[in-house]
Design a protein around this motif. Structure first.
Motif, mmCIF file in Angstrom:
data_model
loop_
_atom_site.group_PDB
_atom_site.id
_atom_site.type_symbol
_atom_site.label_atom_id
_atom_site.label_comp_id
_atom_site.label_asym_id
_atom_site.label_seq_id
_atom_site.Cartn_x
_atom_site.Cartn_y
_atom_site.Cartn_z
ATOM 1 N N UNK A 50 0.828 -1.209 0.000
ATOM 2 C CA UNK A 50 0.000 0.000 0.000
ATOM 3 C C UNK A 50 0.866 1.265 0.000
ATOM 4 N N UNK A 51 1.930 1.274 0.825
ATOM 5 C CA UNK A 51 2.808 2.444 0.878
ATOM 6 C C UNK A 51 3.514 2.672 -0.459
ATOM 7 N N UNK A 52 3.949 1.582 -1.094
ATOM 8 C CA UNK A 52 4.592 1.698 -2.408
ATOM 9 C C UNK A 52 3.624 2.367 -3.391
ATOM 10 N N UNK A 53 2.389 1.884 -3.409
ATOM 11 C CA UNK A 53 1.380 2.426 -4.329
ATOM 12 C C UNK A 53 1.072 3.891 -4.004
ATOM 13 N N UNK A 54 0.963 4.200 -2.696
ATOM 14 C CA UNK A 54 0.641 5.576 -2.294
ATOM 15 C C UNK A 54 1.722 6.558 -2.745
#
Length: 309
Positions: free
Chosen positions: A104-108
């Motif tokens: 999720x952090x990578x995508x954000x």
């Protein structure tokens, strides 16, 4: 729309505020909707200030205008200086790679990076259409725009997002240039917190919005930033619902940028004088609501911090 005389009657009859006939021009200059309605509460509309006289309202307005006048050049100086402190190397916008691919952090942060690129392109397109000399120079020669020229066009908010998307090396390098304590800034993120905290104040001043009660604040202030200021300045009562905290932050950053002690003390003294003028003009209970009970001690400690460096 009501005439000035009708507004004066309205203030007397509906809000029980004493206003003199000769203050008609003052009310017109202040503006009923932008002025009176903006200064009749502290932070939220439900927290009304019980003004008894129009003079009290004018005193709050004068304090607010003095704040904007004394802080504008300081905040703009910090914005310009911060942009020169951030050294960008090739392929620096890679903070998203800190996280596991697909997380999720990578995508954000990958999305934030893409949004940033779009925002930069839109800003450059706007400046080109408005014949910005710097942008014109590079576009008309079909040359890539250097990072310093991009920074010239970026808002402080976009610059904050730019810094946020940078990799750890860039952030730590900036932290070292600012001489931020490494034990409190091991990841180099405190500069980002400083940028976003000042962004709201900068925008409020630039648009001539009310700032005396920090209603401009749009986000929660980083606890790490508060801890930094407390530890570095020895001021314990730092609360960003009061304008004191922004004065402390500005002075702290100015000192880190090697601005003279004399200039920093002049800012503190000017702010203190404006506060005292306000105190004499409004009830003490309202003054404390606006500035907090620890404001005098805060400024005394801030001046001591500047002196001992």
């Amino acid at each position: 729309m009501l005439t000035i005389r009708q507004m004066m009657r309205y203030l007397r009859n509906t809000h029980n505020m004493s206003i003199k006939s000769q203050q008609a021009h003052a009310l017109r200059n202040l503006g009923y909707y932008h002025g009176y309605k903006g200064y009749r509460f502290i932070r939220i509309p439900q927290n009304r200030i019980p003004f008894h006289t129009f003079d009290e309202l004018l005193a709050v307005n004068a304090f607010d205008m003095e704040l904007k006048s004394m802080l504008y050049s300081k905040v703009m100086f910090i914005e310009t200086a911060l942009k020169s402190y951030v050294h960008i190397f090739n392929r620096s916008l890679t903070y998203y790679k800190t996280f596991a691919s697909g997380s999720r952090d990578y995508a954000n942060f990958f999305t934030k990076r893409m949004n940033l690129r779009g925002s930069i392109n839109n800003t450059l397109k706007r400046d080109y259409q408005q014949h910005n000399q710097i942008v014109d120079h590079f576009f008309n020669q079909d040359r890539d725009i250097p990072i310093w020229a991009i920074f010239e066009s970026l808002t402080l908010g976009d610059f904050g997002n730019f810094f946020w998307c940078c990799n750890k090396n860039v952030k730590l390098y900036t932290s070292r240039l600012l001489k931020l304590p490494s034990n409190l800034d091991a990841d180099g993120e405190l500069t980002r917190d400083i940028i976003f905290t000042l962004k709201d104040l900068r925008n409020a001043i630039a648009h001539n919005n009310v700032i005396f009660d920090t209603r401009f604040r749009t986000k929660r202030i980083s606890p790490r930033l508060v801890k930094l200021l407390q530890k570095e300045t020895s001021i314990r009562q730092i609360d960003f619902q009061y304008i004191d905290a922004y004065i402390i932050l500005i002075v702290y950053v100015l000192m880190k940028m090697q601005v003279t002690k004399k200039e920093c003390k002049q800012l503190i003294s000017g702010y203190t004088a404006s506060k005292e003028s306000l105190r004499k003009a409004i009830p003490s209970s309202v003054w404390i609501q606006i500035l907090g009970s620890g404001t005098r001690n805060n400024m005394m400690l801030l001046k001591e911090y500047v002196t001992r460096l």
